[in-house]
Design a protein around this motif. Structure first.
Motif, short mmCIF file in Angstrom:
data_model
loop_
_atom_site.label_atom_id
_atom_site.label_comp_id
_atom_site.label_asym_id
_atom_site.label_seq_id
_atom_site.Cartn_x
_atom_site.Cartn_y
_atom_site.Cartn_z
N THR A 61 3.13 -8.81 -9.99
CA THR A 61 3.39 -7.74 -9.16
C THR A 61 2.23 -7.09 -8.59
N LEU A 62 1.89 -7.35 -7.37
CA LEU A 62 0.71 -7.11 -6.66
C LEU A 62 0.71 -5.61 -6.36
N VAL A 63 -0.61 -5.01 -6.19
CA VAL A 63 -0.61 -3.74 -5.71
C VAL A 63 -1.36 -3.58 -4.48
N GLU A 64 -0.69 -2.89 -3.65
CA GLU A 64 -1.03 -2.79 -2.06
C GLU A 64 -2.36 -2.39 -1.88
N ASN A 65 -3.28 -3.22 -0.84
CA ASN A 65 -4.45 -3.09 -0.66
C ASN A 65 -5.51 -3.08 -1.95
N SER A 66 -5.21 -3.72 -2.98
CA SER A 66 -5.98 -3.68 -4.20
C SER A 66 -5.72 -4.91 -5.13
N PHE A 67 -6.01 -4.90 -6.43
CA PHE A 67 -5.70 -6.07 -6.99
C PHE A 67 -5.01 -5.57 -8.51
N VAL A 68 -4.61 -6.55 -9.17
CA VAL A 68 -3.94 -6.50 -10.58
C VAL A 68 -4.57 -7.14 -11.47
N HIS A 69 -4.45 -6.60 -12.75
CA HIS A 69 -5.31 -7.34 -13.94
C HIS A 69 -4.22 -8.47 -14.22
N TYR A 146 -3.98 -8.39 -3.30
CA TYR A 146 -2.84 -8.41 -2.56
C TYR A 146 -2.61 -9.46 -1.52
N PRO A 147 -3.34 -10.19 -1.18
CA PRO A 147 -2.98 -11.38 -0.03
C PRO A 147 -2.35 -12.63 -0.83
N ALA A 148 -2.42 -12.65 -2.11
CA ALA A 148 -1.94 -13.81 -2.91
C ALA A 148 -0.55 -14.08 -2.38
N THR A 223 -1.43 -4.79 4.47
CA THR A 223 -1.90 -4.56 3.16
C THR A 223 -1.02 -5.03 2.12
N GLY A 224 -0.52 -6.18 2.41
CA GLY A 224 0.52 -6.81 1.66
C GLY A 224 0.31 -8.49 1.41
N ASN A 225 1.15 -9.23 1.26
CA ASN A 225 1.16 -10.70 1.10
C ASN A 225 2.06 -11.24 2.18
N THR A 226 2.65 -10.85 2.99
CA THR A 226 3.67 -11.36 4.20
C THR A 226 3.00 -11.01 5.45
N ALA A 284 -0.51 -10.96 10.81
CA ALA A 284 -0.59 -12.02 9.86
C ALA A 284 -0.94 -11.53 8.42
N THR A 285 -0.70 -12.53 7.34
CA THR A 285 -1.29 -11.95 6.10
C THR A 285 -2.87 -12.17 5.92
N SER A 286 -3.37 -11.37 5.44
CA SER A 286 -4.97 -11.40 5.37
C SER A 286 -5.73 -12.38 4.70
#
Length: 323
Positions: A61-69, A146-148, A223-226, A284-286
């Motif tokens: 589950t991603l985090v907007e405009n950031s990353f997750v571990h 977040y772009p994954a 800031t998301g992935n879509t 578009a997605t980054s």
């Protein structure tokens, strides 16, 4: 012919001694041993990777405009001893239908490939104690941005795709072992998200006039992935927002467009929060966390005839929806 007594005695004595020693060898069972040298070269065994798991089997589950571990865990074994393992690497990668071949590698890509930031031997689980110990647990950490690409049931057109983790262990002789987490199905969850930069300060506009060609611009950032569109709505503007017991301006007095045109030519009228207006954005997605995808919208307002003077404030809402 005369035989000497002395010669006869020595001869018989020699025969008697020989018989005596022969009897001793037989009775004592004496065996004469010999030796043969031995040699062998212990060959190198390739390390192996087993019990490979990613993120505890949970979706990412991603985090907007950031990353997750996220973490991959595995057991690395080497028949020559676990201390001969020199390195462990891992990648978390996207595949259109099935996992890539075991041992395949990819370069970092914020959309489709993440290399582990580090892989270290555990300090709490199965540790390598050296000597005859042949296995140890390793943990590999990832930053998933977040772009994954999403692959869950809400992803636009990518539900057949998948993410997988692949790990490689290498020993001191450069022999390698590889594995993928083929028994797991790990999805990257869809994240529809945007960031709005800037407020909309219309300034002073007289009653019975509008902002004309002077629009206010705000920035929409994906800031998301879509790929995104926006649903936009607004509250009333009031001189005592959000109580609104004084002067009120209805949402429909505001108009907006993706083109910087005069108020009369702005295409969209702001709707109330109960019925937001959808607009087509170019979001578009980054493809990288360092290059944001943005778009602008332009805003104007008209003040009705007879409107009470005062400073009016309100709030507009922008909701990200998949394109």
């Amino acid at each position: 012919m005369q035989i000497s007594r002395s010669n006869f005695s020595v001869s018989h004595l020699t025969i008697a001694v020989a018989i005596l020693f022969g009897a001793l060898f037989v009775s004592l069972g004496l065996v004469f041993a010999d030796t043969s040298s031995t040699s062998v070269t212990v060959g190198n065994s390739s390390p192996t990777v087993t019990s490979l798991s990613f993120n505890g089997g949970n979706n990412v589950t991603l985090v907007e405009n950031s990353f997750v571990h996220a973490t991959a865990t595995m057991t690395v074994s080497d028949a020559n001893g676990c201390s001969t393992v020199s390195s462990v690497t891992a990648q978390f990668a996207f595949a259109s239908t099935t996992g890539q071949a075991t041992g395949a590698t990819c370069g970092y890509d914020a959309n489709i490939c993440y290399r582990a930031t580090s892989c270290t031997a555990t300090t709490t689980g199965n540790q390598c104690t050296g000597g005859a110990d042949t296995s140890a647990e390793y943990d590999c950490g990832f930053h998933v941005w977040y772009p994954a690409r999403p692959t869950d049931g809400s992803s636009p057109g990518l539900t057949a795709a998948m993410w997988y983790v692949s790990a490689t262990s290498t020993d001191g002789s450069a022999a390698t072992g590889n594995a993928t987490n083929t028994s797991q199905t790990i999805e990257v969850v869809t994240l529809n998200a945007l960031n709005i930069t800037g407020s909309i300060p219309f300034g002073t506009v007289a009653a019975n006039t509008n902002t004309g060609a002077t629009n206010q611009a705000i920035t929409h950032t994906n800031t998301g992935n879509t790929a995104l569109d926006n649903q936009i709505s607004g509250d009333v503007m009031c001189t005592d927002y959000a109580t609104c017991t004084g002067g009120v301006l209805q949402p429909g007095q505001q108009k907006f467009d993706l083109n910087d045109v005069t108020y009369a030519s702005l295409t969209n009228t702001l709707a109330a929060t109960s019925s937001p207006v959808s607009i087509e954005l170019v979001l578009a997605t980054s493809t990288a966390t360092t290059s944001a995808i943005t778009d602008l919208s332009y805003w104007g307002i008209a003040i009705p005839n007879g409107q009470t003077t005062g400073a009016y404030t309100g709030q507009n809402t922008f909701t990200a929806v998949a394109d």
